[in-house]
Design an enzyme around this catalytic site. Structure first.
Site, mmCIF file in Angstrom:
data_model
loop_
_atom_site.group_PDB
_atom_site.id
_atom_site.type_symbol
_atom_site.label_atom_id
_atom_site.label_comp_id
_atom_site.label_asym_id
_atom_site.label_seq_id
_atom_site.Cartn_x
_atom_site.Cartn_y
_atom_site.Cartn_z
ATOM 1 N N ASN A 1 89.465 91.901 55.188
ATOM 2 C CA ASN A 1 89.949 91.771 53.212
ATOM 3 C C ASN A 1 88.285 90.582 52.836
ATOM 4 O OD1 ASN A 1 90.429 89.190 55.225
ATOM 5 N ND2 ASN A 1 90.832 88.277 54.236
ATOM 6 N N ASP A 2 88.543 89.727 52.077
ATOM 7 C CA ASP A 2 87.382 89.293 51.066
ATOM 8 C C ASP A 2 85.673 89.620 51.248
ATOM 9 O OD1 ASP A 2 89.789 87.903 50.285
ATOM 10 O OD2 ASP A 2 88.587 86.052 50.809
ATOM 11 N N GLU B 1 91.855 80.237 44.622
ATOM 12 C CA GLU B 1 90.769 81.059 45.585
ATOM 13 C C GLU B 1 89.624 81.887 45.179
ATOM 14 O OE1 GLU B 1 93.932 82.397 49.028
ATOM 15 O OE2 GLU B 1 93.620 84.056 47.610
ATOM 16 N N SER C 1 86.297 82.442 54.081
ATOM 17 C CA SER C 1 84.887 83.270 52.504
ATOM 18 C C SER C 1 84.109 82.306 52.547
ATOM 19 C CB SER C 1 86.287 83.628 51.762
ATOM 20 O OG SER C 1 87.162 84.876 52.079
ATOM 21 N N TRP D 1 95.321 90.903 59.774
ATOM 22 C CA TRP D 1 95.078 89.661 59.583
ATOM 23 C C TRP D 1 95.043 88.577 60.955
ATOM 24 C CZ3 TRP D 1 95.105 84.250 58.726
ATOM 25 C CH2 TRP D 1 94.828 83.940 57.914
ATOM 26 N N GLN E 1 85.535 89.529 55.422
ATOM 27 C CA GLN E 1 86.531 88.311 56.140
ATOM 28 C C GLN E 1 87.018 89.836 57.293
ATOM 29 O OE1 GLN E 1 88.283 84.894 56.447
ATOM 30 N NE2 GLN E 1 85.889 84.951 55.152
ATOM 31 N N TRP F 1 90.679 95.005 61.031
ATOM 32 C CA TRP F 1 90.935 94.329 59.717
ATOM 33 C C TRP F 1 89.733 94.369 58.745
ATOM 34 C CZ3 TRP F 1 95.471 93.921 56.779
ATOM 35 C CH2 TRP F 1 95.170 93.068 55.106
ATOM 36 N N ARG G 1 89.184 75.997 49.287
ATOM 37 C CA ARG G 1 87.772 77.121 50.028
ATOM 38 C C ARG G 1 87.260 77.766 49.353
ATOM 39 N NH1 ARG G 1 93.894 77.877 51.224
ATOM 40 N NH2 ARG G 1 94.318 79.578 50.028
ATOM 41 N N ASP G 2 86.557 78.437 49.996
ATOM 42 C CA ASP G 2 85.214 79.592 49.213
ATOM 43 C C ASP G 2 84.872 79.124 48.378
ATOM 44 O OD1 ASP G 2 88.268 81.243 50.734
ATOM 45 O OD2 ASP G 2 88.569 81.472 48.381
#
Ligand code: FRU
Length: 465
Positions: free
Chosen positions: A31-32, A212, A92, A56, A48, A29, A155-156
């Site tokens: 993502n970002d 985010e 992230s 996820w 990610q 998987w 976060r991030d």
């Protein structure tokens, strides 16, 4: 750092939706996009990553690098979760080069182990590398812990240098439940002071409860804030995805500190666009990559051993106080044969004959004509799969299936640039004034059609590889 269990990495079992020129995992998987940077002769992109399933899960940082932003080489997984500072995942973050060393700044995720995925806390951590391949987590982690007036959402981090200092912005939520961005300052990337709240939501319906994946950068004389707010309510034609990417153009006052800018504006109008990040290239271009989201929808490649991909890199500029996205110029190096180069009067359904209709670029221009109605359509064996129609100052994107329509307004239609890969389409309207980012899953061979009310259209198309 904990070890990767190579035996458990899911293999790709079917190539039918594999992309040819977009970053994706080689099993597992995604993502970002994270940690975009240029280091020791290579562009680096992290993402990610959950290597052990197509869902996820505990987040790792997958890693690819490239000399040309087009062809990506897979590198060993850069960050593996499970240390005390990131026992629930390496979420992230971003990257920066200082004194020849590559630093990653990322969020450590922590759960309370009560079975509630929403019961967590987050802190910020550093890892570094001297070869751009092998990373070591900093022994002094965590480098930032959440302030008292914050909820669990923290976060991030996106890091950059300005004058003699390093700065980072963090996505956060105040205890009243509003999204906001916090600014931190450092001289060495390891010790950070909170500088203040630079911007925040005042209205949940239009600005969201959590911001985010923030980004902050200068374009010419102006500063741009980009974030992925959660919880903005859909209106008839806007914010139709569960979350989207928004931007504001303005000015960051480092002293106060405060960002003042235009109201949050949706950056892309398609079904699949989220959690973007940018970097500055050595030749000073601001390049953005996003994730062709979302979390909620089961992507059809789930059953093929992989899930998710990133957008084609886009160069950002500002025109008329609007953020413009265009494919990076390097795209020209993917162009193989030129399949079409003609000026056609389009007044009925007109097929486009392309040598590889799932790997192509279609460029349409109307230099003089004031267009009334026009559409581009992609069909598969089952009929209409995707279409973009312009009429009455509005662009309407159709994608077969539930929740089919997306919209953008355009006083005039002057051009469309359409990038088609095996399972994605990215449309750039009027040289990047608006964009639509879409995943699609074709049944059988596809074919492209143009239709309109007597429009003289300049059509150029290339096979991409
Ligand atoms: C956005 C996001 C980030 C977080 C990451 C976890 O898509 O939720 O806020 O760091 O994904 O994978």
């Amino acid at each position: 750092m904990p070890q990767l269990d190579e035996q458990k990495i899911v293999p790709v079992t079917n190539d039918r939706y594999r992309q040819h020129f977009h970053i994706m995992t080689n099993g597992g998987w995604l993502n970002d996009p994270n940690g975009l940077c240029f280091y020791k002769g290579y562009y680096h992109v992290f993402y990610q990553y959950h290597p052990y399933s197509t869902e996820w899960g505990p987040m790792h940082w997958g890693h690819v690098r490239s000399k040309d932003l087009l062809h990506w080489e897979y590198l060993p997984v850069a960050l593996i979760p499970g240390d005390p500072e990131d026992d629930g995942g390496c979420f992230s973050g971003s990257a920066i080069v200082k004194d020849g060393r590559l630093y990653l700044i990322y969020t450590g995720q922590h759960y309370y182990d009560d079975g509630d995925q929403d019961h967590f806390w987050e802190n910020q951590n550093v890892a570094f590398s001297d070869d751009g391949i092998h990373f070591q987590k900093y022994s002094g982690n965590p480098v930032i812990e959440a302030p008292k007036d914050n909820t669990q959402h923290f976060r991030d981090p996106k890091v950059w240098q300005h004058d003699d200092h390093y700065y980072l912005v963090l996505g956060s939520q105040n205890t009243a439940g509003f999204g906001r961005l916090l600014l931190y300052q450092s001289t060495d990337l390891l010790h950070w002071q909170e500088a203040g709240i630079i911007d925040q939501a005042h209205d949940l319906a239009t600005e969201g409860f959590m911001w985010e994946c923030p980004d902050l950068f200068s374009l010419g004389e102006q500063d741009v804030m980009v974030t992925s707010p959660m919880g903005i309510k859909a209106t008839t034609h806007e914010n139709l995805n569960s979350s989207q990417v928004d931007y504001s153009i303005g000015h960051l006052d480092y002293g106060t500190p405060h960002f003042s800018g235009t109201k949050l504006t949706e950056l892309d109008h398609g079904h699949n666009f989220y959690a973007t990040q940018t970097m500055l290239t050595p030749d000073q271009r601001r390049i953005q990559i996003g994730w062709m989201s979302p979390f909620e929808e089961q992507l059809q490649e789930h059953t093929d051993g992989w899930a998710g991909c990133l957008t084609f890199p886009r160069e950002l500029t500002i025109q008329n106080n609007r953020l413009i996205q265009q494919p990076i110029w390097e795209l020209v190096n993917l162009r193989q044969s030129q399949d079409v180069n003609e000026t056609t009067l389009v007044n009925a359904e007109t097929p486009l004959t392309l040598s590889d209709p799932q790997h192509c670029e279609i460029d349409l221009h109307w230099p003089k004509e004031l267009l009334e109605e026009f559409s581009w359509q992609l069909n598969d064996q089952l009929g209409k799969l995707l279409a973009l129609t312009y009429a009455d100052g509005q662009l309407t994107l159709y994608r077969r299936g539930a929740d089919a329509y997306r919209y953008a307004s355009a006083a005039q239609l002057r051009s469309l640039q359409i990038l088609v890969d095996t399972s994605s389409v990215e449309v750039f309207v009027n040289d990047g004034e608006s964009t639509f980012t879409e995943r699609y899953y074709a049944t059988g061979p596809v074919a492209h059609f143009l239709n309109g009310t007597g429009c003289t259209t300049e059509v150029v198309a290339y096979r991409l590889a």
